[in-house]
Design a protein around this motif. Sequence first.
Motif, mmCIF file in Angstrom:
data_model
loop_
_atom_site.group_PDB
_atom_site.id
_atom_site.type_symbol
_atom_site.label_atom_id
_atom_site.label_comp_id
_atom_site.label_asym_id
_atom_site.label_seq_id
_atom_site.Cartn_x
_atom_site.Cartn_y
_atom_site.Cartn_z
ATOM 1 N N MET A 1 1.023 -1.130 -0.125
ATOM 2 C CA MET A 1 -0.068 0.031 0.025
ATOM 3 C C MET A 1 0.843 1.184 -0.049
ATOM 4 S SD MET A 1 -3.235 1.042 2.651
ATOM 5 C CE MET A 1 -4.392 2.442 2.102
ATOM 6 N N ALA A 2 2.013 1.276 0.991
ATOM 7 C CA ALA A 2 2.975 2.205 0.821
ATOM 8 C C ALA A 2 3.507 2.669 -0.404
ATOM 9 C CB ALA A 2 3.907 2.066 1.893
ATOM 10 N N LEU A 3 3.990 1.560 -1.201
ATOM 11 C CA LEU A 3 4.569 1.492 -2.481
ATOM 12 C C LEU A 3 3.431 2.201 -3.389
ATOM 13 C CD1 LEU A 3 6.433 -1.841 -2.476
ATOM 14 C CD2 LEU A 3 7.457 0.428 -1.942
ATOM 15 N N ALA A 4 2.346 1.693 -3.510
ATOM 16 C CA ALA A 4 1.299 2.246 -4.395
ATOM 17 C C ALA A 4 0.982 3.801 -4.294
ATOM 18 C CB ALA A 4 -0.033 1.588 -4.359
ATOM 19 N N ALA A 5 1.091 4.412 -2.961
ATOM 20 C CA ALA A 5 0.975 5.718 -2.657
ATOM 21 C C ALA A 5 2.039 6.417 -3.352
ATOM 22 C CB ALA A 5 1.071 5.891 -1.281
ATOM 23 N N ARG A 6 3.114 5.890 -3.687
ATOM 24 C CA ARG A 6 4.237 6.495 -4.183
ATOM 25 C C ARG A 6 3.869 7.263 -5.615
ATOM 26 N NH1 ARG A 6 9.893 4.448 -4.448
ATOM 27 N NH2 ARG A 6 10.066 6.402 -5.388
ATOM 28 N N VAL A 7 2.945 6.249 -6.348
ATOM 29 C CA VAL A 7 2.643 6.899 -7.754
ATOM 30 C C VAL A 7 2.185 8.265 -7.640
ATOM 31 C CG1 VAL A 7 1.028 6.413 -9.433
ATOM 32 C CG2 VAL A 7 2.552 4.408 -8.739
ATOM 33 N N VAL A 8 1.216 8.372 -6.686
ATOM 34 C CA VAL A 8 0.474 9.513 -6.339
ATOM 35 C C VAL A 8 1.150 10.448 -5.822
ATOM 36 C CG1 VAL A 8 -1.573 10.589 -5.129
ATOM 37 C CG2 VAL A 8 -1.643 7.992 -6.045
ATOM 38 N N THR A 9 2.061 10.248 -4.637
ATOM 39 C CA THR A 9 2.858 11.371 -4.052
ATOM 40 C C THR A 9 4.136 11.838 -4.784
ATOM 41 O OG1 THR A 9 3.836 9.636 -2.735
ATOM 42 C CG2 THR A 9 1.821 10.816 -1.617
ATOM 43 N N ASP A 10 4.733 11.056 -5.695
ATOM 44 C CA ASP A 10 5.753 11.301 -6.544
ATOM 45 C C ASP A 10 5.251 12.370 -7.439
ATOM 46 O OD1 ASP A 10 7.289 9.398 -5.300
ATOM 47 O OD2 ASP A 10 7.545 8.117 -7.187
ATOM 48 N N TRP A 11 3.929 12.132 -8.084
ATOM 49 C CA TRP A 11 3.626 13.080 -9.006
ATOM 50 C C TRP A 11 2.887 14.236 -8.263
ATOM 51 C CZ3 TRP A 11 -1.906 13.744 -9.059
ATOM 52 C CH2 TRP A 11 -2.549 14.667 -10.290
ATOM 53 N N LEU A 12 2.461 14.496 -7.074
ATOM 54 C CA LEU A 12 1.926 15.621 -6.370
ATOM 55 C C LEU A 12 3.269 16.476 -6.091
ATOM 56 C CD1 LEU A 12 -0.625 13.845 -3.732
ATOM 57 C CD2 LEU A 12 -1.200 15.500 -5.961
ATOM 58 N N ASP A 13 2.791 17.791 -6.040
ATOM 59 C CA ASP A 13 3.716 18.538 -5.852
ATOM 60 C C ASP A 13 4.142 18.572 -4.365
ATOM 61 O OD1 ASP A 13 3.946 19.974 -8.114
ATOM 62 O OD2 ASP A 13 2.097 21.090 -7.740
ATOM 63 N N ASP A 14 3.066 18.451 -3.315
ATOM 64 C CA ASP A 14 3.043 18.481 -1.975
ATOM 65 C C ASP A 14 2.228 17.083 -1.549
ATOM 66 O OD1 ASP A 14 2.691 18.802 0.658
ATOM 67 O OD2 ASP A 14 2.200 21.001 0.510
ATOM 68 N N PRO A 15 2.969 16.029 -0.604
ATOM 69 C CA PRO A 15 2.021 15.009 -0.312
ATOM 70 C C PRO A 15 1.002 15.304 0.586
ATOM 71 C CG PRO A 15 4.102 15.058 0.709
ATOM 72 C CD PRO A 15 4.122 16.323 -0.496
ATOM 73 N N ALA A 16 0.869 16.794 1.104
ATOM 74 C CA ALA A 16 -0.315 17.126 1.916
ATOM 75 C C ALA A 16 -1.786 17.370 1.174
ATOM 76 C CB ALA A 16 -0.023 18.416 2.618
ATOM 77 N N ASP A 17 -1.293 17.125 -0.396
ATOM 78 C CA ASP A 17 -2.624 17.443 -1.195
ATOM 79 C C ASP A 17 -3.346 15.827 -1.146
ATOM 80 O OD1 ASP A 17 -2.212 20.002 -1.695
ATOM 81 O OD2 ASP A 17 -1.080 19.634 -3.512
ATOM 82 N N LEU A 18 -2.893 14.892 -0.808
ATOM 83 C CA LEU A 18 -3.690 13.689 -0.701
ATOM 84 C C LEU A 18 -4.621 13.689 0.514
ATOM 85 C CD1 LEU A 18 -3.984 10.556 -1.438
ATOM 86 C CD2 LEU A 18 -2.060 10.078 0.082
ATOM 87 N N VAL A 19 -5.840 13.441 0.297
ATOM 88 C CA VAL A 19 -6.939 13.746 1.220
ATOM 89 C C VAL A 19 -7.584 12.247 1.616
ATOM 90 C CG1 VAL A 19 -7.518 16.003 0.923
ATOM 91 C CG2 VAL A 19 -8.717 14.298 -0.297
ATOM 92 N N GLU A 20 -7.551 11.410 0.759
ATOM 93 C CA GLU A 20 -8.205 10.142 0.949
ATOM 94 C C GLU A 20 -7.417 9.127 0.221
ATOM 95 O OE1 GLU A 20 -12.470 10.399 1.776
ATOM 96 O OE2 GLU A 20 -12.429 8.483 0.281
ATOM 97 N N TYR A 21 -7.118 7.865 0.937
ATOM 98 C CA TYR A 21 -6.437 6.799 0.138
ATOM 99 C C TYR A 21 -6.763 5.379 0.687
ATOM 100 C CZ TYR A 21 -2.141 3.859 -1.143
ATOM 101 O OH TYR A 21 -1.574 2.990 -1.869
ATOM 102 N N GLY A 22 -7.451 4.624 -0.240
ATOM 103 C CA GLY A 22 -7.729 3.159 0.267
ATOM 104 C C GLY A 22 -7.365 2.274 -0.498
ATOM 105 N N VAL A 23 -7.232 0.733 -0.238
ATOM 106 C CA VAL A 23 -6.877 -0.461 -1.138
ATOM 107 C C VAL A 23 -7.683 -1.741 -0.486
ATOM 108 C CG1 VAL A 23 -4.711 0.638 -1.762
ATOM 109 C CG2 VAL A 23 -4.894 -1.015 0.172
ATOM 110 N N ARG A 24 -7.881 -2.462 -1.256
ATOM 111 C CA ARG A 24 -8.360 -3.837 -0.825
ATOM 112 C C ARG A 24 -7.089 -4.793 -1.160
ATOM 113 N NH1 ARG A 24 -13.688 -5.655 -0.158
ATOM 114 N NH2 ARG A 24 -14.863 -3.681 -0.022
ATOM 115 N N PHE A 25 -6.611 -5.636 -0.353
ATOM 116 C CA PHE A 25 -5.415 -6.571 -0.378
ATOM 117 C C PHE A 25 -6.067 -7.880 -0.861
ATOM 118 C CE2 PHE A 25 -4.559 -4.022 3.380
ATOM 119 C CZ PHE A 25 -3.709 -3.019 2.776
ATOM 120 N N THR A 26 -6.189 -7.967 -2.454
ATOM 121 C CA THR A 26 -6.630 -8.967 -2.890
ATOM 122 C C THR A 26 -5.849 -10.258 -3.233
ATOM 123 O OG1 THR A 26 -6.214 -7.849 -5.197
ATOM 124 C CG2 THR A 26 -8.635 -7.578 -4.307
#
Lengths: 135, 140
Positions: A58-83
């Motif tokens: 889940m942490a690695l998947a978040a990197r796709v988003v936070t690598d792209w964001l200018d500021d990781p504080a712009d992430l407001v919600e994040y969820g996954v299912r472990f399939t």
Amino acid sequence: MKNVQVGFELPSLTVTVRREDLVRYAGAGGDFNPIHWSDRMAGALGLPGVIAHGMLTMALAARVVTDWLDDPADLVEYGVRFTKPVVVPDDDKGATVTFSAKVDKVADGLAELDITALAGEEKVLGRARAVVRAQ
Amino acid sequence: MTIDATMVGRSYTAAETYQVGREKIREFAEAIGDPNPAYRGDDAVAPPTFAFVLSAPALDLLLADPDLGLRLDRIVHGAQKFSYVRPIKAGDEVAATATITTVRKAGDVEVIMYETVLTSADGEQLATSTATVTHNRADA
């Protein structure tokens, strides 16, 4: 803040996870469940072998988003299912997981992203979604 | 020694607050292989999933509740979600309270949802973690 449109695809990220990464995450994340470092214990529970911590994937998947964001504080919600578990063999190659994400909704100053996590052909996360502040 | 819908609403608050330090944030960022400069230095914020580390002490209390009779080796983490008010940052003193929100049973399999609220020392809500775990009571 990012200016985005529906359909935009974020740069993908490919990560190789080896046993030492699981040991490191166990220490940093405080999760010492033996299925993440002992083949014997993983096998006793019917797993094909040691598996990565779901929270590491889940942490690695978040990197796709936070690598792209200018500021990781712009992430407001994040969820996954472990399939599906990510099986990490005790060798030099480890397991390779590729993460990608696509914007599928933009409204009211927020963008919604659909994240895909593939280990080989297999989706290891389901309904992986992030909401970020955007214009 | 079982779990049912009457357990919904049970709450567990970690005995001590968690003091977030910049070196712990750096250690966590390195463990997930993330070089993002936002996670380094005196003004470091924590990577998003670090919220799970902060929720763990409250989860440990839930898992250890003798009334629930849960066994760690029979639990699978099925889903995880976070809502963020602001990033966790170095210097935060974080309190965690976990509350059971849903219990569903299908034979020996129990699906438990719980929500953990993270608050700062002055009562500001920082983030909410919602987790779904599956517990299998069947003898293998």
